[in-house]
Design a protein around this motif. Structure first.
Motif, PDB file in Angstrom:
ATOM      1  N   GLY A   7       0.808  -1.211   0.000  1.00  0.00           N
ATOM      2  CA  GLY A   7       0.000   0.000   0.000  1.00  0.00           C
ATOM      3  C   GLY A   7       0.842   1.261   0.000  1.00  0.00           C
ATOM      4  O   GLY A   7       0.312   2.370  -0.091  1.00  0.00           O
ATOM      5  N   ASP A   8       2.172   1.121   0.106  1.00  0.00           N
ATOM      6  CA  ASP A   8       3.050   2.300   0.135  1.00  0.00           C
ATOM      7  C   ASP A   8       3.079   2.975  -1.239  1.00  0.00           C
ATOM      8  O   ASP A   8       3.064   2.311  -2.269  1.00  0.00           O
ATOM      9  CB  ASP A   8       4.489   1.902   0.494  1.00  0.00           C
ATOM     10  N   VAL A   9       3.170   4.308  -1.179  1.00  0.00           N
ATOM     11  CA  VAL A   9       3.326   5.048  -2.430  1.00  0.00           C
ATOM     12  C   VAL A   9       4.764   4.908  -2.906  1.00  0.00           C
ATOM     13  O   VAL A   9       5.710   5.140  -2.155  1.00  0.00           O
ATOM     14  CB  VAL A   9       2.976   6.539  -2.228  1.00  0.00           C
ATOM     15  N   LEU A  10       4.927   4.493  -4.157  1.00  0.00           N
ATOM     16  CA  LEU A  10       6.269   4.321  -4.719  1.00  0.00           C
ATOM     17  C   LEU A  10       6.755   5.614  -5.355  1.00  0.00           C
ATOM     18  O   LEU A  10       7.932   5.936  -5.286  1.00  0.00           O
ATOM     19  CB  LEU A  10       6.270   3.207  -5.770  1.00  0.00           C
ATOM     20  N   ALA A  11       5.849   6.311  -6.033  1.00  0.00           N
ATOM     21  CA  ALA A  11       6.236   7.550  -6.712  1.00  0.00           C
ATOM     22  C   ALA A  11       4.989   8.319  -7.100  1.00  0.00           C
ATOM     23  O   ALA A  11       3.895   7.754  -7.187  1.00  0.00           O
ATOM     24  CB  ALA A  11       7.054   7.234  -7.960  1.00  0.00           C
ATOM     25  N   LYS A  12       5.204   9.617  -7.328  1.00  0.00           N
ATOM     26  CA  LYS A  12       4.161  10.438  -7.945  1.00  0.00           C
ATOM     27  C   LYS A  12       4.360  10.343  -9.454  1.00  0.00           C
ATOM     28  O   LYS A  12       5.497  10.402  -9.936  1.00  0.00           O
ATOM     29  CB  LYS A  12       4.317  11.904  -7.514  1.00  0.00           C
ATOM     30  N   VAL A  13       3.277  10.229 -10.175  1.00  0.00           N
ATOM     31  CA  VAL A  13       3.373  10.089 -11.630  1.00  0.00           C
ATOM     32  C   VAL A  13       2.556  11.199 -12.277  1.00  0.00           C
ATOM     33  O   VAL A  13       1.447  11.503 -11.820  1.00  0.00           O
ATOM     34  CB  VAL A  13       2.831   8.722 -12.086  1.00  0.00           C
ATOM     35  N   CYS A  14       3.107  11.815 -13.330  1.00  0.00           N
ATOM     36  CA  CYS A  14       2.390  12.878 -14.027  1.00  0.00           C
ATOM     37  C   CYS A  14       1.517  12.288 -15.129  1.00  0.00           C
ATOM     38  O   CYS A  14       1.889  11.314 -15.767  1.00  0.00           O
ATOM     39  CB  CYS A  14       3.381  13.855 -14.645  1.00  0.00           C
ATOM     40  N   ALA A  15       0.370  12.906 -15.330  1.00  0.00           N
ATOM     41  CA  ALA A  15      -0.523  12.472 -16.411  1.00  0.00           C
ATOM     42  C   ALA A  15      -0.368  13.440 -17.590  1.00  0.00           C
ATOM     43  O   ALA A  15      -0.557  14.645 -17.441  1.00  0.00           O
ATOM     44  CB  ALA A  15      -1.969  12.461 -15.931  1.00  0.00           C
ATOM     45  N   ALA A  16      -0.047  12.887 -18.742  1.00  0.00           N
ATOM     46  CA  ALA A  16       0.179  13.731 -19.916  1.00  0.00           C
ATOM     47  C   ALA A  16      -1.142  14.212 -20.482  1.00  0.00           C
ATOM     48  O   ALA A  16      -2.096  13.443 -20.634  1.00  0.00           O
ATOM     49  CB  ALA A  16       0.951  12.950 -20.981  1.00  0.00           C
ATOM     50  N   GLY A  17      -1.187  15.511 -20.805  1.00  0.00           N
ATOM     51  CA  GLY A  17      -2.348  16.078 -21.480  1.00  0.00           C
ATOM     52  C   GLY A  17      -2.106  16.116 -22.978  1.00  0.00           C
ATOM     53  O   GLY A  17      -1.101  15.604 -23.477  1.00  0.00           O
ATOM     54  N   ALA A  18      -3.052  16.752 -23.678  1.00  0.00           N
ATOM     55  CA  ALA A  18      -2.991  16.765 -25.141  1.00  0.00           C
ATOM     56  C   ALA A  18      -1.686  17.393 -25.649  1.00  0.00           C
ATOM     57  O   ALA A  18      -1.098  16.918 -26.616  1.00  0.00           O
ATOM     58  CB  ALA A  18      -4.189  17.534 -25.698  1.00  0.00           C
ATOM     59  N   GLU A  19      -1.213  18.459 -24.960  1.00  0.00           N
ATOM     60  CA  GLU A  19      -0.009  19.136 -25.445  1.00  0.00           C
ATOM     61  C   GLU A  19       1.225  18.265 -25.319  1.00  0.00           C
ATOM     62  O   GLU A  19       2.077  18.223 -26.212  1.00  0.00           O
ATOM     63  CB  GLU A  19       0.211  20.443 -24.666  1.00  0.00           C
ATOM     64  N   GLU A  20       1.325  17.562 -24.180  1.00  0.00           N
ATOM     65  CA  GLU A  20       2.499  16.695 -23.991  1.00  0.00           C
ATOM     66  C   GLU A  20       2.478  15.530 -24.972  1.00  0.00           C
ATOM     67  O   GLU A  20       3.507  15.150 -25.529  1.00  0.00           O
ATOM     68  CB  GLU A  20       2.537  16.186 -22.545  1.00  0.00           C
ATOM     69  N   VAL A  21       1.279  14.971 -25.191  1.00  0.00           N
ATOM     70  CA  VAL A  21       1.162  13.877 -26.165  1.00  0.00           C
ATOM     71  C   VAL A  21       1.555  14.383 -27.547  1.00  0.00           C
ATOM     72  O   VAL A  21       2.280  13.709 -28.295  1.00  0.00           O
ATOM     73  CB  VAL A  21      -0.273  13.301 -26.169  1.00  0.00           C
ATOM     74  N   ASP A  22       1.109  15.594 -27.868  1.00  0.00           N
ATOM     75  CA  ASP A  22       1.440  16.173 -29.171  1.00  0.00           C
ATOM     76  C   ASP A  22       2.953  16.349 -29.321  1.00  0.00           C
ATOM     77  O   ASP A  22       3.523  16.019 -30.374  1.00  0.00           O
ATOM     78  CB  ASP A  22       0.718  17.516 -29.336  1.00  0.00           C
ATOM     79  N   ALA A  23       3.594  16.817 -28.266  1.00  0.00           N
ATOM     80  CA  ALA A  23       5.055  16.998 -28.330  1.00  0.00           C
ATOM     81  C   ALA A  23       5.744  15.655 -28.556  1.00  0.00           C
ATOM     82  O   ALA A  23       6.697  15.547 -29.343  1.00  0.00           O
ATOM     83  CB  ALA A  23       5.544  17.649 -27.042  1.00  0.00           C
ATOM     84  N   ALA A  24       5.247  14.613 -27.875  1.00  0.00           N
ATOM     85  CA  ALA A  24       5.848  13.286 -28.017  1.00  0.00           C
ATOM     86  C   ALA A  24       5.652  12.754 -29.439  1.00  0.00           C
ATOM     87  O   ALA A  24       6.576  12.199 -30.043  1.00  0.00           O
ATOM     88  CB  ALA A  24       5.232  12.328 -26.992  1.00  0.00           C
ATOM     89  N   VAL A  25       4.444  12.936 -29.973  1.00  0.00           N
ATOM     90  CA  VAL A  25       4.164  12.433 -31.320  1.00  0.00           C
ATOM     91  C   VAL A  25       5.018  13.180 -32.346  1.00  0.00           C
ATOM     92  O   VAL A  25       5.577  12.576 -33.272  1.00  0.00           O
ATOM     93  CB  VAL A  25       2.662  12.573 -31.661  1.00  0.00           C
ATOM     94  N   ARG A  26       5.162  14.493 -32.157  1.00  0.00           N
ATOM     95  CA  ARG A  26       5.961  15.269 -33.119  1.00  0.00           C
ATOM     96  C   ARG A  26       7.439  14.873 -33.048  1.00  0.00           C
ATOM     97  O   ARG A  26       8.122  14.805 -34.077  1.00  0.00           O
ATOM     98  CB  ARG A  26       5.772  16.771 -32.879  1.00  0.00           C
ATOM     99  N   ALA A  27       7.900  14.591 -31.838  1.00  0.00           N
ATOM    100  CA  ALA A  27       9.286  14.121 -31.702  1.00  0.00           C
ATOM    101  C   ALA A  27       9.468  12.790 -32.438  1.00  0.00           C
ATOM    102  O   ALA A  27      10.461  12.569 -33.139  1.00  0.00           O
ATOM    103  CB  ALA A  27       9.650  13.978 -30.230  1.00  0.00           C
ATOM    104  N   ALA A  28       8.474  11.920 -32.295  1.00  0.00           N
ATOM    105  CA  ALA A  28       8.542  10.615 -32.958  1.00  0.00           C
ATOM    106  C   ALA A  28       8.494  10.768 -34.470  1.00  0.00           C
ATOM    107  O   ALA A  28       9.215  10.085 -35.214  1.00  0.00           O
ATOM    108  CB  ALA A  28       7.391   9.730 -32.470  1.00  0.00           C
ATOM    109  N   ASP A  29       7.672  11.683 -34.917  1.00  0.00           N
ATOM    110  CA  ASP A  29       7.521  11.901 -36.353  1.00  0.00           C
ATOM    111  C   ASP A  29       8.835  12.427 -36.949  1.00  0.00           C
ATOM    112  O   ASP A  29       9.286  11.960 -38.000  1.00  0.00           O
ATOM    113  CB  ASP A  29       6.377  12.902 -36.586  1.00  0.00           C
ATOM    114  N   ARG A  30       9.443  13.365 -36.224  1.00  0.00           N
ATOM    115  CA  ARG A  30      10.716  13.927 -36.698  1.00  0.00           C
ATOM    116  C   ARG A  30      11.786  12.832 -36.722  1.00  0.00           C
ATOM    117  O   ARG A  30      12.527  12.689 -37.700  1.00  0.00           O
ATOM    118  CB  ARG A  30      11.121  15.071 -35.762  1.00  0.00           C
ATOM    119  N   ALA A  31      11.836  12.048 -35.653  1.00  0.00           N
ATOM    120  CA  ALA A  31      12.842  10.983 -35.587  1.00  0.00           C
ATOM    121  C   ALA A  31      12.622   9.960 -36.697  1.00  0.00           C
ATOM    122  O   ALA A  31      13.578   9.419 -37.261  1.00  0.00           O
ATOM    123  CB  ALA A  31      12.782  10.300 -34.220  1.00  0.00           C
TER     124      ALA A  31
END
Lengths: 486, 271
Positions: free
Chosen positions: A53-77
């Motif tokens: 039941g211990d918390v291991l870590a805080k995790v961030c939830a990606a919104g539309a902008e972060e997903v978009d940045a990731a997709v654009r990075a992938a597209d460029r790569a």
């Protein structure tokens, strides 16, 4: 038939704890991995250790902008680096990943068991080595694509959007990444919200081995993040492993987009034991079929079909074997059955056991140990006297709960096994070769284990039919989902 | 002396090996060079009946020897030749030859790290609804039918009313070339309406589009509706070229068998 001098196993197997002590580093806050760099995010939620039941870590939830940045990075790569790269060079990067995963295998295993709840014995001996082998296998395809579809020209698709479940976090990531990358695609992948840790460590591996920035991007988050990713206009490929309900939503949402979709969804696998089976081996296979990974396995052998003439004998052996299963601390090397991944899933399992009881099933539970006082655990459970119309014989429970049915003839066994909307996997146990082939070939599903269960290999295509989805992962057939053929 | 009057054919649906009128009692009028034809307007119930026949016939069809399925497809070619449909006859003959060969190309023997013989073979997807672009003519219909059935599937051919003359000829050829009843159904009507009916059925495994038979709106609705039953979608956009083995493979499922080769290993594999 209980032997006359049966050992009383329950409580007789007190072992000293044997905890796995390899130290691991868990960052207090997990963001995303975009364009080769770890970036912070917002909207945090907790990932917990289900055994404590211990918390291991805080995790961030990606919104539309972060997903978009990731997709654009992938597209460029894809356009600038990974797509044009020589296949042999791509392969060598993947070989490096496989090797580095082997070198850091114990860290990966410990993180996996802490985050997911699965026994260290499984994460150490199954998940992590298989994941590394998957990269090793597909690395070898990277310079052989022109042989993949004889007589045709093949090309990578571009950016692949991938969404994976919490039951095999690292292994599913490897299943998704390795074929995509080998064929020159780039990826944005979303791990399950309850199990982000091994993906984080794998990204460190990517940095260590020199995977070019943007080739793999990881966005954390739950369903909303997955929706942004799957719905993004750039990816030309969507690969999903998870529940049939979510799979249907993804399929509907991608309609008309021209995206190539593969789905690996739920199952209600039948494990068929004939009277002429090697019964003790079949008991082991049955145990492995349903209690491996606490039954959080899409291809779990969750329906046991027993030939009537040996049903009582077999159940006696099965119950004795279940009485030796050690349920408890996932990091203890003696543990057979670990923790249920989430409170939500534990409630689902308990709900189905109640439904089974209400519909007339007899509930039998066994283990060598009492359930730990803390954490999320569920006893290995048999539901006896179940028939094909019962809810617990039709719906996926996704837990250590085995519904037991009987049959009299091979035809009846085949009919009952095929009487499901799903079609992922089945097992068949008999020492009679002709029957083994006949029944194996008559089962309407994507994978059959003949005298075995829950065996996986990178060279062996895996995937389902009907409501278990479509597309294959592993082997030559696993290339097709990531290729355009002209 | 009066000139001989032609004996006209009554267009019907072909379901379960029988020529039947639509239970709707309705027809779609089509203007042809010879005059007006009234094609049956296939209804939801016609398609449900057709699906039941297709589902019942499929396992036996798939269980027939591949050689036998090939000979029946070849026989279809012979019948089409007799009707002057040479190009379609050639296509039937082409696919007939795949019946006992495509499996060899699409199956694999997989070297796994365990004491099992691991092989992946192809299995039919089951029942296919094939919607055929009328611009592709008889060839498009035969391509859809042959590609679906050579892989062991049964098929519902959804045919536009304007193709009713070819559809009737094709049904007559099917009826006289030893096809088991139920393997091929031919249903005429308005394509958007027929596809709408099929979208409501639970027991269609794959929607096959031959040519570009649907306008964008209907195509999108069909894709969305297919998600309800995890229906596969396969396109053969240019039926003037026969489906390749890779394309035929999309009308099949890969099935992998781990066949025990030594003493049973229980669950404990050598990972």
């Amino acid at each position: 038939m209980t032997p006359p001098h049966e050992l009383r196993l329950s409580g007789a197997l007190d072992l000293a704890p044997a905890p796995e002590r390899t130290p691991v580093h868990i960052p207090p806050r997990l963001g995303h991995f975009i364009d080769g760099a770890f970036v912070d995010g917002s909207d945090t939620f907790d990932t917990i250790n289900p055994a404590t039941g211990d918390v291991l870590a805080k995790v961030c939830a990606a919104g539309a902008e972060e997903v978009d940045a990731a997709v654009r990075a992938a597209d460029r790569a894809f356009r600038e680096v990974w797509g044009p790269m020589d296949g042999a060079a791509r392969g060598k990067v993947l070989y490096r990943i496989a090797r580095r995963m082997q070198e850091r295998s114990r860290e990966l295993a410990v993180l996996e068991s802490m985050d997911n709840g699965k026994p260290i014995r499984e994460s150490r001996d199954v998940d992590v080595p298989l994941a590394a082998n998957h990269f090793f296998y597909y690395a070898g395809w990277a310079d052989k694509l022109s042989y993949a579809v004889p007589g045709r020209t093949v090309r990578p698709l571009g950016v692949a959007a991938q969404v994976i479940p919490w039951n095999f976090p690292l292994l599913m990531m490897a299943w998704k990444l390795a074929p995509a990358l080998a064929m020159g695609n780039t990826v944005v992948i979303k791990p399950a919200e309850t199990t982000p840790l091994t993906a984080r460590l794998l990204c460190e591996v990517f940095q260590e081995v020199g995977l070019p920035p943007g080739v793999v991007n990881v966005v954390n988050g739950a369903g909303a993040t997955g929706g942004h990713l799957v719905g993004h206009p750039i990816p030309r490929k969507v690969a999903f492993t998870g529940s049939t309900g979510v799979g249907k939503r993804i399929l509907a949402s991608t309609a008309g987009s021209g995206k190539k979709v593969t789905l690996e969804l739920g199952g209600k696998g039948a494990n068929i034991v004939f009277a002429d089976a090697a019964l003790d081996q079949a008991v082991e296979g049955t145990i492995n079929g349903i209690f491996f990974n606490q039954g959080h396995v899409c291809c779990a052998g969750s329906r046991l079909l027993l030939e009537e003439s040996v049903a009582a004998d077999f159940l006696g052996r099965l119950q004795r074997r279940m009485s030796t299963l050690r349920v408890g601390d996932p990091l203890d090397k003696n543990t057979d059955v670990g923790a249920i991944n989430s409170e939500r899933q534990l409630k689902v399992i308990q709900h189905y056991v109640d439904v089974g009881r209400n519909e007339g099933a007899t509930v039998w539970q066994g283990s060598a140990t009492a359930l730990p006082k803390r954490g999320l655990f569920h006893l290995p459970t048999l539901l006896l006297d179940v028939d094909s119309t019962c809810t617990v014989a039709r719906e996926e429970i996704f837990g250590p709960v085995l519904s037991v049915l009987t049959f009299r003839t091979p035809d009846e066994a085949i009919k009952k096994a095929n009487d499901t909307e799903y079609g992922l996997s089945c097992g068949v146990w008999t020492e009679k070769t002709s029957k083994l082939f006949e029944v194996s070939h008559a089962l309407n599903c994507g994978v059959v284990w003949a005298n075995g269960y829950n065996l996986f290999d990178p060279a062996s295509p895996f995937g389902g039919v009907r409501h278990s989805g479509f597309g294959r992962e592993g082997g030559l057939a696993g290339l097709a989902p990531y290729l355009e053929v002209t | 002396m009066t000139a001989r009057l032609a004996v006209w054919r009554t267009p019907k649906l072909y379901i379960g090996g029988q020529f039947v009128r639509s239970e709707s009692g309705q027809t779609v009028a089509v203007a042809t060079a010879e005059g007006i034809l009234h094609a049956c307007r296939g209804s939801r119930k016609d398609l449900r009946d057709a699906t039941e026949h297709a589902r019942a016939a499929q396992p036996k069809w798939a269980a027939r020897a591949a050689l036998n399925r090939g000979q029946i497809l070849y026989r279809l070619g012979e019948m089409l030749e007799g009707r002057g449909a040479g190009e379609a006859a050639d296509r039937a003959v082409h696919h007939a030859g795949w019946a006992d060969k495509v499996t060899a190309l699409l199956s694999t023997l997989n070297p796994v790290s365990a004491t099992y013989v691991n092989y992946t073979m192809i299995r039919p997807v089951g029942v296919i609804a094939a919607v055929v672009d009328p611009a592709t003519g008889m060839l498009g219909m035969v391509e859809a039918l042959a590609a679906a059935t050579v892989m062991g599937n049964s098929v519902l051919l959804l045919v536009a009313a304007e193709s009713v003359d070819d559809a009737t000829t094709l049904a007559e050829c099917i009826a006289t070339s030893d096809w088991p009843a139920g393997v091929v159904q031919i249903v005429t009507g308005t394509l958007s309406e027929l596809v709408g009916h099929v979208n409501g059925l639970d027991d269609i495994d794959t929607l096959l589009r031959v040519g570009t038979p649907l306008d964008a709106e209907v195509a999108l609705a069909a894709e969305q509706a297919g998600a309800r039953t995890i229906r596969r979608l396969v396109d053969l956009p240019n039926p003037s070229i026969p489906a390749t083995p890779e394309q035929l493979g999309r009308l099949a499922e890969a099935k992998t068998v781990w066949m025990s080769a030594y003493e049973p290993q229980g669950g404990a594999a050598s990972y």
